[in-house]
Write a protein that holds these residues in place. Structure first.
Motif, PDB file in Angstrom:
ATOM      1  N   ALA A  32      -8.007  12.901  -2.292  1.00 46.38           N
ATOM      2  CA  ALA A  32      -8.086  13.754  -1.402  1.00 46.38           C
ATOM      3  C   ALA A  32      -6.596  13.851  -1.646  1.00 46.38           C
ATOM      4  CB  ALA A  32      -8.622  14.322  -0.345  1.00 46.38           C
ATOM      5  N   PHE A  33      -5.825  15.566  -1.635  1.00 43.67           N
ATOM      6  CA  PHE A  33      -5.027  15.254  -1.333  1.00 43.67           C
ATOM      7  C   PHE A  33      -4.071  16.610  -0.708  1.00 43.67           C
ATOM      8  CE2 PHE A  33      -5.759  16.346  -6.050  1.00 43.67           C
ATOM      9  CZ  PHE A  33      -4.599  17.948  -5.853  1.00 43.67           C
ATOM     10  N   ALA A  34      -2.875  16.659  -0.684  1.00 47.57           N
ATOM     11  CA  ALA A  34      -2.398  17.672   0.235  1.00 47.57           C
ATOM     12  C   ALA A  34      -0.794  18.251   0.047  1.00 47.57           C
ATOM     13  CB  ALA A  34      -2.605  17.360   2.020  1.00 47.57           C
ATOM     14  N   VAL A  35      -0.936  18.767  -0.574  1.00 42.07           N
ATOM     15  CA  VAL A  35       0.563  19.724  -0.867  1.00 42.07           C
ATOM     16  C   VAL A  35       1.627  20.286   0.597  1.00 42.07           C
ATOM     17  CG1 VAL A  35       2.468  20.530  -3.030  1.00 42.07           C
ATOM     18  CG2 VAL A  35      -0.365  19.593  -3.446  1.00 42.07           C
ATOM     19  N   GLU A  36       2.272  20.421   0.922  1.00 48.24           N
ATOM     20  CA  GLU A  36       3.231  21.247   1.439  1.00 48.24           C
ATOM     21  C   GLU A  36       3.651  21.849   0.579  1.00 48.24           C
ATOM     22  OE1 GLU A  36       4.901  20.416   5.847  1.00 48.24           O
ATOM     23  OE2 GLU A  36       6.137  20.092   3.768  1.00 48.24           O
ATOM     24  N   LEU A  81       4.272  16.228  -2.272  1.00 43.37           N
ATOM     25  CA  LEU A  81       3.400  15.949  -1.583  1.00 43.37           C
ATOM     26  C   LEU A  81       3.260  14.820  -0.080  1.00 43.37           C
ATOM     27  CD1 LEU A  81       0.417  15.595  -3.425  1.00 43.37           C
ATOM     28  CD2 LEU A  81       1.423  13.403  -4.596  1.00 43.37           C
ATOM     29  N   VAL A  82       2.564  15.517   0.865  1.00 45.36           N
ATOM     30  CA  VAL A  82       2.302  15.239   1.955  1.00 45.36           C
ATOM     31  C   VAL A  82       1.350  14.561   2.577  1.00 45.36           C
ATOM     32  CG1 VAL A  82       3.723  17.170   2.903  1.00 45.36           C
ATOM     33  CG2 VAL A  82       0.940  17.292   3.123  1.00 45.36           C
ATOM     34  N   THR A  83       0.382  13.859   1.434  1.00 44.14           N
ATOM     35  CA  THR A  83      -0.741  13.088   1.901  1.00 44.14           C
ATOM     36  C   THR A  83      -1.367  13.003   0.714  1.00 44.14           C
ATOM     37  OG1 THR A  83      -1.155  14.246   4.224  1.00 44.14           O
ATOM     38  CG2 THR A  83      -3.202  13.366   3.231  1.00 44.14           C
ATOM     39  N   LEU A  84      -1.727  12.000  -0.096  1.00 45.43           N
ATOM     40  CA  LEU A  84      -2.460  11.623  -0.872  1.00 45.43           C
ATOM     41  C   LEU A  84      -3.409  10.563  -1.147  1.00 45.43           C
ATOM     42  CD1 LEU A  84      -3.085  11.494  -4.215  1.00 45.43           C
ATOM     43  CD2 LEU A  84      -0.778   9.827  -4.324  1.00 45.43           C
ATOM     44  N   GLU A 106       2.186   9.567  -2.742  1.00 47.16           N
ATOM     45  CA  GLU A 106       2.767  10.743  -0.892  1.00 47.16           C
ATOM     46  C   GLU A 106       4.647  10.897  -1.464  1.00 47.16           C
ATOM     47  OE1 GLU A 106       1.808   9.649   3.293  1.00 47.16           O
ATOM     48  OE2 GLU A 106      -0.063   9.269   1.236  1.00 47.16           O
ATOM     49  N   GLY A 107       4.508  12.273  -0.844  1.00 51.25           N
ATOM     50  CA  GLY A 107       6.275  12.003  -0.835  1.00 51.25           C
ATOM     51  C   GLY A 107       6.777  12.605  -1.957  1.00 51.25           C
ATOM     52  N   GLU A 108       6.190  13.007  -2.976  1.00 57.81           N
ATOM     53  CA  GLU A 108       6.697  13.026  -3.864  1.00 57.81           C
ATOM     54  C   GLU A 108       6.557  14.829  -4.624  1.00 57.81           C
ATOM     55  OE1 GLU A 108       4.981  12.633  -8.334  1.00 57.81           O
ATOM     56  OE2 GLU A 108       4.848  10.994  -7.615  1.00 57.81           O
ATOM     57  N   GLN A 109       7.236  15.112  -5.116  1.00 58.92           N
ATOM     58  CA  GLN A 109       7.543  16.536  -5.342  1.00 58.92           C
ATOM     59  C   GLN A 109       6.973  16.803  -6.975  1.00 58.92           C
ATOM     60  OE1 GLN A 109       9.917  17.952  -2.015  1.00 58.92           O
ATOM     61  NE2 GLN A 109       9.279  19.833  -3.835  1.00 58.92           N
ATOM     62  N   VAL A 110       6.001  17.872  -6.597  1.00 63.95           N
ATOM     63  CA  VAL A 110       5.116  18.801  -7.557  1.00 63.95           C
ATOM     64  C   VAL A 110       5.269  19.723  -8.183  1.00 63.95           C
ATOM     65  CG1 VAL A 110       3.238  16.617  -7.138  1.00 63.95           C
ATOM     66  CG2 VAL A 110       2.887  18.569  -6.195  1.00 63.95           C
ATOM     67  N   ALA A 111       5.400  19.978  -9.405  1.00 58.84           N
ATOM     68  CA  ALA A 111       5.098  21.045  -9.549  1.00 58.84           C
ATOM     69  C   ALA A 111       3.967  22.235  -9.606  1.00 58.84           C
ATOM     70  CB  ALA A 111       5.887  21.089 -10.578  1.00 58.84           C
ATOM     71  N   GLN A 112       3.621  23.150  -9.824  1.00 55.22           N
ATOM     72  CA  GLN A 112       2.490  24.046 -10.048  1.00 55.22           C
ATOM     73  C   GLN A 112       1.678  22.965 -11.152  1.00 55.22           C
ATOM     74  OE1 GLN A 112       2.298  27.991  -9.250  1.00 55.22           O
ATOM     75  NE2 GLN A 112      -0.097  27.955  -8.513  1.00 55.22           N
ATOM     76  N   GLY A 113       0.836  22.923 -11.094  1.00 49.55           N
ATOM     77  CA  GLY A 113      -0.236  22.403 -12.457  1.00 49.55           C
ATOM     78  C   GLY A 113      -0.081  20.423 -12.727  1.00 49.55           C
ATOM     79  N   ASP A 114       1.054  20.524 -11.933  1.00 48.51           N
ATOM     80  CA  ASP A 114       0.320  18.728 -12.206  1.00 48.51           C
ATOM     81  C   ASP A 114      -0.397  17.863 -12.079  1.00 48.51           C
ATOM     82  OD1 ASP A 114       3.641  18.689 -12.690  1.00 48.51           O
ATOM     83  OD2 ASP A 114       4.146  17.821 -11.432  1.00 48.51           O
ATOM     84  N   PRO A 115      -0.846  17.002 -13.227  1.00 47.82           N
ATOM     85  CA  PRO A 115      -2.287  15.917 -12.669  1.00 47.82           C
ATOM     86  C   PRO A 115      -1.704  15.416 -11.638  1.00 47.82           C
ATOM     87  CG  PRO A 115      -0.711  15.316 -14.560  1.00 47.82           C
ATOM     88  CD  PRO A 115      -0.249  16.264 -13.912  1.00 47.82           C
ATOM     89  N   ALA A 169      -7.627  16.919 -11.529  1.00 48.91           N
ATOM     90  CA  ALA A 169      -7.194  17.613 -10.522  1.00 48.91           C
ATOM     91  C   ALA A 169      -5.774  17.249  -9.911  1.00 48.91           C
ATOM     92  CB  ALA A 169      -7.245  17.732  -9.005  1.00 48.91           C
ATOM     93  N   HIS A 170      -5.017  18.799 -10.481  1.00 50.59           N
ATOM     94  CA  HIS A 170      -3.562  19.337 -10.382  1.00 50.59           C
ATOM     95  C   HIS A 170      -3.043  19.592  -9.038  1.00 50.59           C
ATOM     96  CE1 HIS A 170      -5.051  19.693 -14.109  1.00 50.59           C
ATOM     97  NE2 HIS A 170      -4.582  19.030 -14.899  1.00 50.59           N
ATOM     98  N   ALA A 171      -1.937  19.870  -8.477  1.00 55.25           N
ATOM     99  CA  ALA A 171      -1.482  20.284  -7.967  1.00 55.25           C
ATOM    100  C   ALA A 171      -1.606  21.883  -7.400  1.00 55.25           C
ATOM    101  CB  ALA A 171      -0.086  20.197  -7.814  1.00 55.25           C
TER     102      ALA A 171
END
Length: 173
Positions: free
Chosen positions: A76-80, A69-72, A109-118, A61-63
């Motif tokens: 499940a996960f949530a990206v803001e 990444l506000v919740t992990l 959690e708390g990490e910056q992710v790029a679109q498509g990051d696993p 599952a990718h971003a």
């Protein structure tokens, strides 16, 4: 004396977020998700994806969008992408019952992710073997009615990274 610009209101163009498919699979209407919170749109508008089953290794599952990444959780996960906009990806239904078994985290959690990051690896076959649903809701949390446009019709096959939803959140004044 007043400034000549004092009464001028400048329109701020809305920012349109394009959310990509977080995994490979078939798109389903959010109303088809066997969980009332998702199917009734209580969490927000979106779609669900029935995941493809990989021939080897975990399904990933990718971003769906770049952001924090506000919740992990394992399931499940949530990206803001920006304040006031959060995108939820939920892997299966009732998978919280598995207490993380069969899931692997690839981000923090708390990490910056790029679109498509696993973000999470998981085993849809293992989830299904335990009698749990594998539909994966992708939701624009608490989005305004009419602010999310479906870019892929239900029944269509997508791969991770395919543009899936377009969200035009309200802009700050």
């Amino acid at each position: 004396m007043t400034s000549p610009h004092e009464d001028v209101v400048t329109a701020v163009p809305a920012t349109r977020l394009v959310l990509s498919a977080p995994l490979d699979g078939v798109v389903h209407a959010i109303e088809d998700v066997p969980d009332h919170v998702f199917s009734a749109g209580i969490a927000g508008p979106g779609v669900a994806i029935e995941p493809d089953r990989p021939t080897h290794g975990p399904a990933l599952a990718h971003a769906p969008v770049a952001g924090r990444l506000v919740t992990l959780f394992a399931h499940a996960f949530a990206v803001e992408p920006s304040p006031g906009t959060t995108v939820l990806v939920h892997l299966g239904i009732d998978t919280v019952r598995l207490a993380g078994e069969g899931f692997a985290l690839y981000a923090a959690e708390g990490e910056q992710v790029a679109q498509g990051d696993p973000v999470i690896g998981w085993d849809p076959d293992g989830v299904e073997a335990r009698g749990l649903g594998v539909l994966c809701p992708v939701v624009a949390l608490q989005a305004e009615p009419g602010s999310v446009e479906l870019l892929v019709e239900p029944g269509r096959q997508v791969t991770a990274g395919t543009p899936l939803l377009a969200w035009t959140p309200p802009t700050a004044a």
